[in-house]
Scaffold this motif. Structure first.
Motif, PDB file in Angstrom:
ATOM      1  N   ARG A 159      45.103  -6.218  23.646  1.00 18.19           N
ATOM      2  CA  ARG A 159      44.788  -4.731  23.789  1.00 18.19           C
ATOM      3  C   ARG A 159      44.890  -5.203  21.585  1.00 18.19           C
ATOM      4  NH1 ARG A 159      48.483  -1.010  23.191  1.00 18.19           N
ATOM      5  NH2 ARG A 159      47.892   1.279  22.678  1.00 18.19           N
ATOM      6  N   GLU A 195      41.927  -6.596  20.292  1.00 19.70           N
ATOM      7  CA  GLU A 195      40.907  -5.470  20.292  1.00 19.70           C
ATOM      8  C   GLU A 195      41.332  -4.367  19.065  1.00 19.70           C
ATOM      9  OE1 GLU A 195      38.800  -4.613  21.025  1.00 19.70           O
ATOM     10  OE2 GLU A 195      37.716  -2.331  20.887  1.00 19.70           O
ATOM     11  N   GLY A 196      42.951  -4.810  18.600  1.00 19.29           N
ATOM     12  CA  GLY A 196      43.448  -3.465  17.379  1.00 19.29           C
ATOM     13  C   GLY A 196      43.384  -4.825  16.521  1.00 19.29           C
ATOM     14  N   GLU A 222      51.300   5.583  14.479  1.00 21.14           N
ATOM     15  CA  GLU A 222      50.008   5.811  14.974  1.00 21.14           C
ATOM     16  C   GLU A 222      49.598   7.300  14.420  1.00 21.14           C
ATOM     17  OE1 GLU A 222      52.099   4.946  16.508  1.00 21.14           O
ATOM     18  OE2 GLU A 222      52.019   3.594  18.793  1.00 21.14           O
ATOM     19  N   ASP A 244      40.071   7.189  17.591  1.00 20.33           N
ATOM     20  CA  ASP A 244      40.247   7.826  18.378  1.00 20.33           C
ATOM     21  C   ASP A 244      41.390   7.248  19.420  1.00 20.33           C
ATOM     22  OD1 ASP A 244      39.519   5.842  20.701  1.00 20.33           O
ATOM     23  OD2 ASP A 244      37.752   6.077  21.502  1.00 20.33           O
ATOM     24  N   ALA A 245      42.134   8.002  20.406  1.00 16.91           N
ATOM     25  CA  ALA A 245      43.804   7.533  20.504  1.00 16.91           C
ATOM     26  C   ALA A 245      43.596   6.159  21.124  1.00 16.91           C
ATOM     27  CB  ALA A 245      43.735   8.300  21.938  1.00 16.91           C
ATOM     28  N   GLY A 246      42.326   5.545  21.742  1.00 15.11           N
ATOM     29  CA  GLY A 246      42.391   4.118  22.072  1.00 15.11           C
ATOM     30  C   GLY A 246      42.222   3.588  20.970  1.00 15.11           C
ATOM     31  N   GLU A 247      42.098   4.008  19.980  1.00 16.70           N
ATOM     32  CA  GLU A 247      41.662   2.811  19.148  1.00 16.70           C
ATOM     33  C   GLU A 247      42.989   2.930  17.738  1.00 16.70           C
ATOM     34  OE1 GLU A 247      36.772   3.269  17.882  1.00 16.70           O
ATOM     35  OE2 GLU A 247      38.202   5.186  17.510  1.00 16.70           O
ATOM     36  N   GLY A 301      45.968   3.323  18.768  1.00 19.26           N
ATOM     37  CA  GLY A 301      46.831   2.362  19.521  1.00 19.26           C
ATOM     38  C   GLY A 301      46.401   1.075  19.313  1.00 19.26           C
ATOM     39  N   ALA A 302      45.215   0.862  19.426  1.00 18.01           N
ATOM     40  CA  ALA A 302      45.017  -0.635  19.696  1.00 18.01           C
ATOM     41  C   ALA A 302      45.694  -1.088  18.222  1.00 18.01           C
ATOM     42  CB  ALA A 302      44.118  -0.558  20.337  1.00 18.01           C
TER      43      ALA A 302
END
Ligand code: HEM
Ligand code: HEM
Length: 345
Positions: free
Chosen positions: A206, A209-210, A291, A307-310, A312-313
């Protein structure tokens, strides 16, 4: 073939691709970013001596540099809390609230210039600012020198630090010693530094990915180099200006330094080392969650609603920038004498 067999076969087939993508990411990262050095002093244009660093260490914790005798550099740049004070805008002399959030002093020696607007070119020039600023330590150079001269242990410490100077206890040498000490405050060996050095599993999937998003989305265009920022100036709100609570209208940033209209609301891209320890965020210090700061950057600087996933990463990646914190002992400070100017509130 059973679905699970198909899945394993697919995974095996994709593995070289994943490996390749990771290699490419690592190669890109090593061109954009650099690890924090073990010794910050080497970044200064001059050599510093242990005696000078020790004097700077005392001065950094010396509350009698302030008119009230209660505020030291460490009050707003606490070495136990990431080199910052973790309040929105610093509280200084007479409980006054200054206009800006206090940036960390850790790794500051590696920034191109000091302050949110870069108005001091180096740490030595910077150090004189807070001592004299009425909302910070509210002192005068003359009173500082008189205070330090009143204590024999300081007179000796300045003479040891600046043996060739005929007048060692001076305001310039206060700033010079503070610079020498601050230069030692670096935070090497963050997980991200270990990753850059080739230990690629120092970042989990993760976090990698970030990192990939941080590079691909464009954050790294402004936040790059050793401090992931701290090297260049950009408008805050390139694409979309954030609300006045985050970007107060009265603070025009670099405009005040250059008096150039295009520098209105221009600030130094904030260095992101140890950012997980230095909330709240932005020069206004109005954003508490990392965040939220990431999401604001996406919309204000890149015109992109992450988006929230991006988000967060990217935040997970930013948390890998926390390095080994310097373990600084509180120095013993000499007692005041009858000649020491009294505290003045
Ligand atoms: C900025 C060091 C005292 C609040 C800075 C920076 C450094 C520093 C190196 C710039 C960091 C960067 O731009 O990345 C010192 C030293 C001090 C001292 C050596 C003692 C002589 C204080 C005190 C306060 C304070 C007592 C709070 C009352 C701030 C604030 C900024 C700042 C708010 C940002 C100001 C701006 O950008 O306009 N300090 N500091 N500092 N410091 Fe200090
Ligand atoms: C501040 C992250 C993109 C310029 C910050 C801060 C964070 C951050 C966390 C606050 C740091 C602190 O207060 O200590 C990101 C991320 C980005 C991104 C994750 C991508 C999504 C950009 C871009 C630019 C930029 C593209 C330049 C066009 C700045 C500036 C500041 C800043 C000027 C200081 C703002 C202020 O004055 O308060 N960034 N950033 N950033 N960033 Fe970014």
């Amino acid at each position: 073939m059973s679905p699970s067999r198909i899945a394993s076969a697919l995974l095996l087939a994709l593995c070289p691709l994943v490996g390749h993508a990771d290699d490419t990411l690592h190669a890109t990262a090593t061109t954009l970013f650099k690890p924090i050095p073990e010794r910050g002093e080497d970044a200064l244009a001059r050599t510093v001596t242990p005696a000078e660093i020790e004097l700077g260490h005392m001065l950094f914790f010396e509350p009698r540099l302030s008119r009230s005798h209660v505020i030291s550099c460490n009050t707003c740049h606490n070495v136990g809390t990431g080199g910052a004070d973790n309040v929105p805008a610093s509280i200084g002399h007479g409980w006054q609230r200054g206009p800006r959030n206090s940036p960390t002093v850790f790794n500051a020696v590696l920034n191109i210039a000091q302050f949110w607007d870069g108005r001091a070119q180096d740490l030595m020039e910077q150090a004189k600012g807070p001592i004299a600023a009425s909302v910070e330590m509210n002192n005068t150079p003359e009173r500082v020198v008189a205070t330090l001269r009143s204590m024999p242990a300081y007179v000796e410490a300045f003479a040891a630090a600046y043996p060739d100077d005929p007048d060692p206890v001076s305001f310039d040498n206060v700033a010079r010693a503070l610079e020498a000490f601050e230069a030692t405050l670096v935070t090497p060996n963050a997980p991200f530094d270990r990753y850059l050095a080739g230990e690629t599993d120092a970042l989990d999937a993760r976090e990698r990915e970030g990192l990939r998003l941080f590079v691909d989305a464009g954050c790294a265009a402004c936040h790059n180099g050793v401090n992931l920022g701290g090297m260049a100036y950009f408008p805050f709100g390139v694409v979309q200006r954030p609300g006045a609570e985050v970007l107060p209208e009265g603070d025009k940033g670099r405009f005040v330094v250059t008096q150039t209209a295009s520098d209105e609301y221009v600030f130094r891209a904030a260095p992101l080392r140890n950012v997980a320890l230095t909330a709240p965020y932005f020069h206004s210090g109005e954003v508490w969650e990392l965040e939220e700061a990431v999401a604001i950057m996406g919309s204000s600087q890149l015109g992109r609603e992450l988006d929230a996933g991006e988000v967060g990463a990217i935040a997970a990646f930013l948390r890998t920038l926390t390095g080994e914190q310097p373990r600084i002992e509180h120095p013993l400070l000499p007692p005041s004498t009858a000649a020491t100017p009294r505290p003045d509130h």
